[in-house]
Design a protein around this motif. Sequence first.
Motif, PDB file in Angstrom:
ATOM      1  N   GLU A   1       0.836  -1.210   0.000  1.00 13.37           N
ATOM      2  CA  GLU A   1       0.000   0.000   0.000  1.00 13.37           C
ATOM      3  C   GLU A   1       0.868   1.257   0.000  1.00 13.37           C
TER       4      GLU A   1
ATOM      5  N   GLY B   1       2.624   5.019  -7.475  1.00 14.02           N
ATOM      6  CA  GLY B   1       1.546   4.665  -8.396  1.00 14.02           C
ATOM      7  C   GLY B   1       1.613   5.413  -9.722  1.00 14.02           C
ATOM      8  N   ALA B   2       1.749   6.736  -9.670  1.00 15.73           N
ATOM      9  CA  ALA B   2       1.772   7.535 -10.896  1.00 15.73           C
ATOM     10  C   ALA B   2       3.019   7.212 -11.734  1.00 15.73           C
TER      11      ALA B   2
ATOM     12  N   GLU C   1       2.578   4.097 -13.653  1.00 13.13           N
ATOM     13  CA  GLU C   1       1.740   4.271 -14.855  1.00 13.13           C
ATOM     14  C   GLU C   1       2.545   4.882 -15.983  1.00 13.13           C
ATOM     15  N   ARG C   2       3.397   5.858 -15.645  1.00 11.43           N
ATOM     16  CA  ARG C   2       4.245   6.463 -16.693  1.00 11.43           C
ATOM     17  C   ARG C   2       5.187   5.407 -17.270  1.00 11.43           C
TER      18      ARG C   2
ATOM     19  N   ALA D   1       5.524   3.760 -21.147  1.00  9.78           N
ATOM     20  CA  ALA D   1       6.765   3.691 -21.927  1.00  9.78           C
ATOM     21  C   ALA D   1       6.964   2.314 -22.552  1.00  9.78           C
TER      22      ALA D   1
ATOM     23  N   ARG E   1      -3.255  -0.908 -19.219  1.00 13.72           N
ATOM     24  CA  ARG E   1      -3.929  -1.100 -17.923  1.00 13.72           C
ATOM     25  C   ARG E   1      -3.632  -2.501 -17.389  1.00 13.72           C
TER      26      ARG E   1
ATOM     27  N   VAL F   1      -0.107  -2.469 -16.005  1.00 10.71           N
ATOM     28  CA  VAL F   1      -0.037  -1.826 -14.681  1.00 10.71           C
ATOM     29  C   VAL F   1      -0.509  -2.800 -13.610  1.00 10.71           C
ATOM     30  N   GLN F   2      -1.592  -3.501 -13.892  1.00 11.82           N
ATOM     31  CA  GLN F   2      -2.091  -4.476 -12.916  1.00 11.82           C
ATOM     32  C   GLN F   2      -1.087  -5.616 -12.721  1.00 11.82           C
TER      33      GLN F   2
ATOM     34  N   LEU G   1       1.540  -4.356 -10.446  1.00 15.00           N
ATOM     35  CA  LEU G   1       1.076  -4.254  -9.058  1.00 15.00           C
ATOM     36  C   LEU G   1       0.997  -5.640  -8.401  1.00 15.00           C
TER      37      LEU G   1
ATOM     38  N   VAL H   1      13.775   6.046 -19.117  1.00 15.93           N
ATOM     39  CA  VAL H   1      12.674   6.291 -18.187  1.00 15.93           C
ATOM     40  C   VAL H   1      13.212   6.746 -16.836  1.00 15.93           C
TER      41      VAL H   1
ATOM     42  N   GLU I   1      12.565  10.327 -15.000  1.00  6.80           N
ATOM     43  CA  GLU I   1      11.987  10.356 -13.645  1.00  6.80           C
ATOM     44  C   GLU I   1      12.878  11.108 -12.664  1.00  6.80           C
TER      45      GLU I   1
ATOM     46  N   ARG J   1      -5.355   1.994  -9.763  1.00  4.52           N
ATOM     47  CA  ARG J   1      -4.958   1.558  -8.424  1.00  4.52           C
ATOM     48  C   ARG J   1      -5.668   0.258  -8.080  1.00  4.52           C
ATOM     49  N   MET J   2      -5.003  -0.558  -7.279  1.00  2.00           N
ATOM     50  CA  MET J   2      -5.637  -1.811  -6.845  1.00  2.00           C
ATOM     51  C   MET J   2      -5.490  -1.933  -5.340  1.00  2.00           C
TER      52      MET J   2
END
Lengths: 190, 196
Positions: free
Chosen positions: A21, A28-29, A32-33, A37, A46, A49-50, A53, A140, A144, B24-25
Amino acid sequence: MDVEQIQPVKDANDSRDSQFEEAAAIYGAALERLARAYEADPDARRDLVQEILIALWRSFEGFDGRCSLRTWVYRVAHNTAASHVTRQMRIRQRVFVGLEELAELPDTTEGEAAAGQRDEIALLYELIEQLRPLDRQVMVAYLEGMDAASTAEIIGLSARNVATKIHRIKQVLSRRFQARRFQEGERDER
Amino acid sequence: MNDESPKVQELKELWQGQKTEGVRMSVAEVQASAGKFQRRIQGRNAREYVASVVMVAFFGFEFWRAGDLLVRIGFALMIAGICFLAWQLHARASWSPLPGDVGLSSYVEYKRRELERQRDALNSVWRWYLGPLIPGMAMLLVAFFRANPGHLKHPSFIVVPEAIFFAAISFGIARLNSNAARKLQKEIDELDEGTR
């Protein structure tokens, strides 16, 4: 299993969940960036990203603080995304270039840049998408705001090598975007 | 000395200031997705073994049908060879999610391990891909000529072309894999170069 055995397992799971968490909130952001890339298609992005995570959550079981949270998160993210690119390479038969070759490729966006039709972020992503996974990671990380030493720790290259690549990145970006700025200036004057 | 131009600094700010979708998850969602993901991988790997299952079923049926002992031994050896091949495919090439300790490895370490695994699989293709099928095929060939001795009167019409064909195919496969293994070694060497 009795309560005394259950408690350490529960504590370990709570620790993993809270680390996840924390990482998701802070990075998180950026994740996504990073995913953008590696994947241009919005739906596949998407999913990526999952996937990152999920890999991150699983990985915290083995996180013992021997490196910083940032290094850990970026390693997991880059390794997951690079794995995704490798799978896509097999499917789509794409060929990527290194930073050295990118510097030598002709700027195919000149016409569109002169017409002011493309925004700079889109052009940046177009450049990044041509790069091999390893050089993409350096690019990247540089965008960043990471220095050569931090990038080297994440990717596993020597700091000297990363510094050389960063120098090349600055040259490529300056050349491509300064030329565009010059052309826009000329167009405005007319 | 900072050789970063104002334009490049501007690009970095532009990059970091991008609006994101906010994917977000929660922990519960991640746990549920991890389970679904694992089941998808298992399904994908299972599909890769369909060809093996079909072949084992075919040779199993032929084994049951065959009356000749040598032919039965031949089919039994083919079944054993296919099972061994399927097990090796599973061990060497089945797709698995990233290991839990992925954060311990830099990209170079992780990529290196993957490339070495693939290179070693390609270099040992005789041992685990072509080799297991040879005993069964050889036994079936012996059983065939034992049952049809007339064919041996003109061996050059059948035995030699078959032997040449099989040798050519095997050599071709081994050669292709050896070339592919060399390319992987080149990638490994380039990765190592970057760590110096």
